[in-house]
Design a protein around this motif. Sequence first.
Motif, PDB file in Angstrom:
ATOM      1  N   ARG A   5      42.449  11.003  -0.733  1.00 31.08           N
ATOM      2  CA  ARG A   5      43.716  10.297  -0.508  1.00 31.08           C
ATOM      3  C   ARG A   5      44.803  11.289  -0.081  1.00 31.08           C
ATOM      4  N   CYS A   6      44.858  12.436  -0.716  1.00 31.34           N
ATOM      5  CA  CYS A   6      45.836  13.466  -0.325  1.00 31.34           C
ATOM      6  C   CYS A   6      45.600  13.900   1.112  1.00 31.34           C
ATOM      7  N   ILE A   7      44.337  14.194   1.423  1.00 36.10           N
ATOM      8  CA  ILE A   7      43.996  14.663   2.766  1.00 36.10           C
ATOM      9  C   ILE A   7      44.337  13.606   3.805  1.00 36.10           C
ATOM     10  N   ARG A   8      44.040  12.347   3.529  1.00 33.02           N
ATOM     11  CA  ARG A   8      44.309  11.267   4.499  1.00 33.02           C
ATOM     12  C   ARG A   8      45.786  11.172   4.868  1.00 33.02           C
ATOM     13  N   CYS A   9      46.675  11.441   3.923  1.00 31.62           N
ATOM     14  CA  CYS A   9      48.104  11.301   4.197  1.00 31.62           C
ATOM     15  C   CYS A   9      48.711  12.544   4.852  1.00 31.62           C
ATOM     16  N   HIS A  10      48.064  13.668   4.719  1.00 31.14           N
ATOM     17  CA  HIS A  10      48.604  14.899   5.290  1.00 31.14           C
ATOM     18  C   HIS A  10      47.873  15.321   6.554  1.00 31.14           C
ATOM     19  N   GLN A  16      34.772  10.496   6.596  1.00 32.96           N
ATOM     20  CA  GLN A  16      34.213  10.391   5.256  1.00 32.96           C
ATOM     21  C   GLN A  16      32.706  10.234   5.394  1.00 32.96           C
ATOM     22  N   THR A  17      31.963  11.055   4.696  1.00 35.73           N
ATOM     23  CA  THR A  17      30.504  10.976   4.713  1.00 35.73           C
ATOM     24  C   THR A  17      30.029  10.593   3.317  1.00 35.73           C
ATOM     25  N   PRO A  18      28.758  10.241   3.171  1.00 38.34           N
ATOM     26  CA  PRO A  18      28.251   9.929   1.822  1.00 38.34           C
ATOM     27  C   PRO A  18      28.419  11.090   0.845  1.00 38.34           C
ATOM     28  N   ASP A  19      28.484  12.321   1.380  1.00 38.36           N
ATOM     29  CA  ASP A  19      28.650  13.498   0.526  1.00 38.36           C
ATOM     30  C   ASP A  19      30.107  13.876   0.299  1.00 38.36           C
ATOM     31  N   GLY A  20      31.046  13.117   0.872  1.00 44.36           N
ATOM     32  CA  GLY A  20      32.460  13.428   0.739  1.00 44.36           C
ATOM     33  C   GLY A  20      33.090  13.672   2.097  1.00 44.36           C
ATOM     34  N   PRO A  21      34.327  14.177   2.107  1.00 44.43           N
ATOM     35  CA  PRO A  21      35.004  14.391   3.387  1.00 44.43           C
ATOM     36  C   PRO A  21      34.333  15.492   4.213  1.00 44.43           C
ATOM     37  N   ASP A  22      34.271  15.272   5.518  1.00 45.14           N
ATOM     38  CA  ASP A  22      33.759  16.273   6.456  1.00 45.14           C
ATOM     39  C   ASP A  22      34.953  17.080   6.944  1.00 45.14           C
ATOM     40  N   VAL A  26      38.598  17.290  10.373  1.00 48.15           N
ATOM     41  CA  VAL A  26      40.015  17.080  10.064  1.00 48.15           C
ATOM     42  C   VAL A  26      40.906  17.372  11.269  1.00 48.15           C
ATOM     43  N   VAL A  27      41.775  16.429  11.584  1.00 41.48           N
ATOM     44  CA  VAL A  27      42.833  16.639  12.572  1.00 41.48           C
ATOM     45  C   VAL A  27      44.096  16.868  11.746  1.00 41.48           C
TER      46      VAL A  27
END
Length: 191
Positions: A5-10, A16-22, A26-27
Amino acid sequence: AEALRCIRCHTTYVRQTPDGPDFSSVVLGVTCERCHGPGAAHVSAMRSGASDHRIVNPGKLSGDDLLLMCGDCHRAEPPPGMLFEDPVLTRFQPVGLQLSECFQKSNGGITCTTCHNPHENAHREANGFYNQRCVKCHNAAAQLKCKVQPAGDCVSCHMPKTTPLRHMVFTDHWIRVLPARIMQSDRGRQR
């Protein structure tokens, strides 16, 4: 989930992958696509002459929808059980704005973009800039009646800066007259 959630806003994008964020996807930063949606679909629609331009135009959203869109990052929902008097609520700017009489009486006319240009950084230390926004709805005669700020510094009283969490300063978007005891405790925390 909270880190994502933090990463998405910044950022503008993170896959998002089954193992977590890739993290390689990131842009960084908040760019056009964060608010307007994917640009590739828009470019294709424009090239094909489609009537659906496949782009979000926040200027065409209702006041409530615009608050929800901005609230995607600026937090449109406080945590369950949070009291409106909790100073941490200032982190939830859309919630505070919706609680204010100015918002409620405007029938959705006051939104985030009434005071903030989304294509510029916030004017964090410029009360005069925001006071001019107040005057667009409230005439100068209303300011002259104010015994606390007769010069018209509306924002310092009606939208004070607070420090609800250590090292974090937020402007309270619940536009209202605060009891003197709250104003004094907030000012004391900032020193």
